[in-house]
Design a protein around this motif. Structure first.
Motif, PDB file in Angstrom:
ATOM      1  N   LEU A   4       0.821  -1.208   0.000  1.00 41.62           N
ATOM      2  CA  LEU A   4       0.000   0.000   0.000  1.00 41.62           C
ATOM      3  C   LEU A   4       0.858   1.262   0.000  1.00 41.62           C
ATOM      4  CD1 LEU A   4      -2.726  -1.092   2.579  1.00 41.62           C
ATOM      5  CD2 LEU A   4      -2.880  -1.077   0.076  1.00 41.62           C
ATOM      6  N   PHE A   5       2.001   1.212   0.662  1.00 40.61           N
ATOM      7  CA  PHE A   5       2.868   2.384   0.737  1.00 40.61           C
ATOM      8  C   PHE A   5       4.238   1.999   0.197  1.00 40.61           C
ATOM      9  CE2 PHE A   5      -0.224   2.706   4.159  1.00 40.61           C
ATOM     10  CZ  PHE A   5      -0.789   3.961   3.906  1.00 40.61           C
ATOM     11  N   SER A   6       4.715   2.758  -0.757  1.00 40.17           N
ATOM     12  CA  SER A   6       6.037   2.482  -1.329  1.00 40.17           C
ATOM     13  C   SER A   6       7.118   2.894  -0.340  1.00 40.17           C
ATOM     14  CB  SER A   6       6.211   3.244  -2.646  1.00 40.17           C
ATOM     15  OG  SER A   6       6.104   4.629  -2.423  1.00 40.17           O
ATOM     16  N   LYS A   7       8.221   2.175  -0.370  1.00 34.77           N
ATOM     17  CA  LYS A   7       9.328   2.469   0.532  1.00 34.77           C
ATOM     18  C   LYS A   7      10.211   3.603   0.029  1.00 34.77           C
ATOM     19  CE  LYS A   7       9.539  -2.286   2.230  1.00 34.77           C
ATOM     20  NZ  LYS A   7      10.406  -3.463   2.423  1.00 34.77           N
ATOM     21  N   GLY A   8      10.099   3.987  -1.262  1.00 24.56           N
ATOM     22  CA  GLY A   8      10.929   5.064  -1.794  1.00 24.56           C
ATOM     23  C   GLY A   8      10.496   6.430  -1.284  1.00 24.56           C
ATOM     24  N   PRO A   9      11.270   7.482  -1.618  1.00 23.87           N
ATOM     25  CA  PRO A   9      10.915   8.844  -1.181  1.00 23.87           C
ATOM     26  C   PRO A   9       9.620   9.299  -1.823  1.00 23.87           C
ATOM     27  CG  PRO A   9      12.716   8.896  -2.760  1.00 23.87           C
ATOM     28  CD  PRO A   9      12.479   7.454  -2.426  1.00 23.87           C
ATOM     29  N   SER A  10       8.929  10.136  -1.129  1.00 27.81           N
ATOM     30  CA  SER A  10       7.656  10.641  -1.625  1.00 27.81           C
ATOM     31  C   SER A  10       7.867  11.632  -2.758  1.00 27.81           C
ATOM     32  CB  SER A  10       6.887  11.304  -0.475  1.00 27.81           C
ATOM     33  OG  SER A  10       7.625  12.424   0.004  1.00 27.81           O
ATOM     34  N   LEU A  11       6.761  12.027  -3.381  1.00 28.52           N
ATOM     35  CA  LEU A  11       6.826  12.956  -4.502  1.00 28.52           C
ATOM     36  C   LEU A  11       7.303  14.342  -4.066  1.00 28.52           C
ATOM     37  CD1 LEU A  11       6.241  13.449  -7.490  1.00 28.52           C
ATOM     38  CD2 LEU A  11       3.891  14.039  -6.864  1.00 28.52           C
ATOM     39  N   GLY A  12       6.907  14.752  -2.880  1.00 34.35           N
ATOM     40  CA  GLY A  12       7.347  16.057  -2.380  1.00 34.35           C
ATOM     41  C   GLY A  12       8.842  16.108  -2.142  1.00 34.35           C
ATOM     42  N   VAL A  13       9.393  15.009  -1.604  1.00 33.89           N
ATOM     43  CA  VAL A  13      10.842  14.970  -1.359  1.00 33.89           C
ATOM     44  C   VAL A  13      11.607  14.998  -2.670  1.00 33.89           C
ATOM     45  CG1 VAL A  13      12.709  13.597  -0.382  1.00 33.89           C
ATOM     46  CG2 VAL A  13      10.517  13.764   0.821  1.00 33.89           C
ATOM     47  N   ARG A  14      11.141  14.255  -3.657  1.00 33.75           N
ATOM     48  CA  ARG A  14      11.791  14.269  -4.970  1.00 33.75           C
ATOM     49  C   ARG A  14      11.755  15.670  -5.583  1.00 33.75           C
ATOM     50  NH1 ARG A  14       9.171   8.796  -7.693  1.00 33.75           N
ATOM     51  NH2 ARG A  14      10.049   7.299  -6.188  1.00 33.75           N
ATOM     52  N   PHE A  15      10.609  16.310  -5.484  1.00 31.20           N
ATOM     53  CA  PHE A  15      10.497  17.666  -6.036  1.00 31.20           C
ATOM     54  C   PHE A  15      11.452  18.629  -5.329  1.00 31.20           C
ATOM     55  CE2 PHE A  15       8.468  21.870  -6.023  1.00 31.20           C
ATOM     56  CZ  PHE A  15       8.419  22.110  -7.403  1.00 31.20           C
ATOM     57  N   LEU A  16      11.567  18.507  -4.006  1.00 28.37           N
ATOM     58  CA  LEU A  16      12.472  19.376  -3.252  1.00 28.37           C
ATOM     59  C   LEU A  16      13.922  19.143  -3.662  1.00 28.37           C
ATOM     60  CD1 LEU A  16      12.811  21.481  -1.020  1.00 28.37           C
ATOM     61  CD2 LEU A  16      12.904  19.609   0.639  1.00 28.37           C
ATOM     62  N   VAL A  17      14.286  17.859  -3.851  1.00 28.92           N
ATOM     63  CA  VAL A  17      15.661  17.549  -4.276  1.00 28.92           C
ATOM     64  C   VAL A  17      15.947  18.145  -5.649  1.00 28.92           C
ATOM     65  CG1 VAL A  17      17.215  15.689  -4.931  1.00 28.92           C
ATOM     66  CG2 VAL A  17      15.826  15.496  -2.864  1.00 28.92           C
ATOM     67  N   LEU A  18      14.993  18.037  -6.557  1.00 35.17           N
ATOM     68  CA  LEU A  18      15.191  18.608  -7.901  1.00 35.17           C
ATOM     69  C   LEU A  18      15.306  20.126  -7.863  1.00 35.17           C
ATOM     70  CD1 LEU A  18      12.745  16.413 -10.015  1.00 35.17           C
ATOM     71  CD2 LEU A  18      15.238  16.282  -9.932  1.00 35.17           C
ATOM     72  N   VAL A  19      14.512  20.770  -6.996  1.00 32.97           N
ATOM     73  CA  VAL A  19      14.598  22.226  -6.871  1.00 32.97           C
ATOM     74  C   VAL A  19      15.962  22.647  -6.337  1.00 32.97           C
ATOM     75  CG1 VAL A  19      13.689  24.216  -5.621  1.00 32.97           C
ATOM     76  CG2 VAL A  19      12.112  22.581  -6.646  1.00 32.97           C
ATOM     77  N   VAL A  20      16.447  21.954  -5.302  1.00 34.49           N
ATOM     78  CA  VAL A  20      17.766  22.280  -4.739  1.00 34.49           C
ATOM     79  C   VAL A  20      18.865  22.061  -5.775  1.00 34.49           C
ATOM     80  CG1 VAL A  20      19.450  21.638  -2.977  1.00 34.49           C
ATOM     81  CG2 VAL A  20      17.016  21.813  -2.384  1.00 34.49           C
ATOM     82  N   LEU A  21      18.764  20.969  -6.522  1.00 33.62           N
ATOM     83  CA  LEU A  21      19.760  20.689  -7.553  1.00 33.62           C
ATOM     84  C   LEU A  21      19.738  21.756  -8.649  1.00 33.62           C
ATOM     85  CD1 LEU A  21      21.912  18.761  -8.639  1.00 33.62           C
ATOM     86  CD2 LEU A  21      20.079  17.475  -9.770  1.00 33.62           C
ATOM     87  N   SER A  22      18.556  22.203  -9.034  1.00 34.89           N
ATOM     88  CA  SER A  22      18.449  23.231 -10.073  1.00 34.89           C
ATOM     89  C   SER A  22      19.041  24.552  -9.602  1.00 34.89           C
ATOM     90  CB  SER A  22      16.978  23.424 -10.471  1.00 34.89           C
ATOM     91  OG  SER A  22      16.418  22.223 -10.958  1.00 34.89           O
ATOM     92  N   VAL A  23      18.730  24.943  -8.363  1.00 35.40           N
ATOM     93  CA  VAL A  23      19.280  26.188  -7.828  1.00 35.40           C
ATOM     94  C   VAL A  23      20.793  26.105  -7.724  1.00 35.40           C
ATOM     95  CG1 VAL A  23      19.318  27.693  -5.812  1.00 35.40           C
ATOM     96  CG2 VAL A  23      17.143  26.762  -6.625  1.00 35.40           C
TER      97      VAL A  23
END
Length: 355
Positions: A4-23
């Motif tokens: 029911l729940f995936s063990k990987g990072p959530s969508l919000g965490v992925r988005f935050l990582v991509l934003v930090v990487l872009s900046v």
């Protein structure tokens, strides 16, 4: 069964990582030069996207040209013939003036350029940042473009190349806040510095004396100082001159002559890369070669200057043993003096013998 729940990072965490990487990438690209090779290689891929995005306009222009009415084409043809005839007449006069200018510069032993080599380039992109005035053209390092190369359109100077890529280049426009160009008033030769204001329709002249002879409507042309922009190209027209009795400098605003927001086809100017000494030497050699094939009366007046044997006399008059042997100093002196004055000394000798 799927959990029911995936063990990987959530969508919000992925988005935050991509934003930090872009900046982080943007900061590194703005502050350092580590990503310039990557940008140059990515330009090869983006070149295809530029071509694809410009394809609809090319197709529309092709269709519009195919379905143009015959009457408009005939009228345009007649108009172009008339303009061509007028331009040919002006070119004849310009050719005569150019030849006269070349002769005068040869007499002055100057080799300044009269006609620069140019190449047509096309605008394919603009910088989306409203605080920087930069454009992208379809000529790059593979086409012979160099950093600092002047760019102009049919009306005047536009800017210079500030970044090179294999097939494209970035051009910094005159109106950018970080750009300045030495100019002079075409009417009286007054020199000044025209700086960008961030407004595509305005330039400012910095540090112009309040008593300077400058008026509204004066044409500003490039002065050629700094050896970056060729001299004599239109830059701007003075629009406003404000004199303040309490300030040492006047406020001078000008409008660029080039259509910075409308020009699509540009010209890259290839100026002479020789140093002033090399230009003077080449001009002297060309003048000497030309005079050797022309009338001889000009040769004795001009040839002895560059051919004077100054370096040959120096080793004869100043020998090495002159410091140690005092007798050696006395011997060369009488030998060098009659050798340099043989023709005038022989004439009075023969006249005395005849008398």
């Amino acid at each position: 069964m799927k959990p029911l729940f995936s063990k990987g990072p959530s969508l919000g965490v992925r988005f935050l990582v991509l934003v930090v990487l872009s900046v982080t990438l943007m900061v590194v690209d703005a502050r350092f030069t580590l990503l310039k090779p990557v940008r140059s290689q990515m330009s090869l891929v983006l070149m295809q996207s530029y071509w694809i995005t410009d394809l609809p306009q090319r197709l529309w222009q092709g269709v519009a040209s195919q379905f143009g009415s015959r009457t408009e084409l005939v009228a345009e043809n007649e108009k172009l013939k008339t303009e061509n005839l007028l331009l040919q007449g002006r070119m004849q006069k310009l050719a005569a003036l150019t030849e006269q200018n070349v002769r005068l510069r040869e007499l002055l032993n100057s080799s300044a350029l009269v006609n620069e080599k140019v190449e047509v380039a096309e605008l394919i992109g603009m910088d989306p940042n409203p605080f920087t005035h930069r454009i992208i053209i379809n000529k790059g390092e593979r086409d012979g473009v160099v950093l600092g190369q002047p760019v102009l359109d049919a009306r005047g100077l536009m800017g210079q190349v500030v970044e090179l890529m294999p097939y494209t280049s970035r051009v910094l426009l005159l109106t950018d806040t970080t750009h300045s160009i030495p100019v002079q008033v075409n009417r009286n030769g007054l020199r000044a510095i025209a700086s960008g204001t961030g407004n595509p329709e305005r330039l400012e002249l910095r540090h112009v004396a309040d008593t300077a002879d400058i008026k509204v409507g004066d044409l500003l042309v490039s002065s050629g100082l700094g050896q970056r922009f060729p001299a004599g190209y239109p830059v701007a027209t003075v629009k406003e001159v404000i004199h303040d009795s309490g300030q040492p400098f006047a406020i001078v605003r000008a409008v660029p002559t080039a259509a910075l927001n409308r020009s699509r086809y540009l010209l890259l100017v290839f100026s002479d890369s020789r140093t002033p000494e090399e230009r003077a030497n080449d001009a002297a050699k060309a003048q000497e070669a030309e005079q050797n094939g022309e009338a001889p009366p000009i040769i004795p007046a001009t040839v002895p200057k560059p051919v004077a044997p100054a370096p040959v006399v120096a080793p004869v008059v100043v020998p090495a043993p002159a410091v140690t042997d005092p007798k050696a100093v006395k011997k060369p002196a009488p030998v060098a003096t009659p050798a340099a004055a043989r023709p005038p000394a022989a004439v009075p000798a023969t006249t005395r013998e005849r008398q």
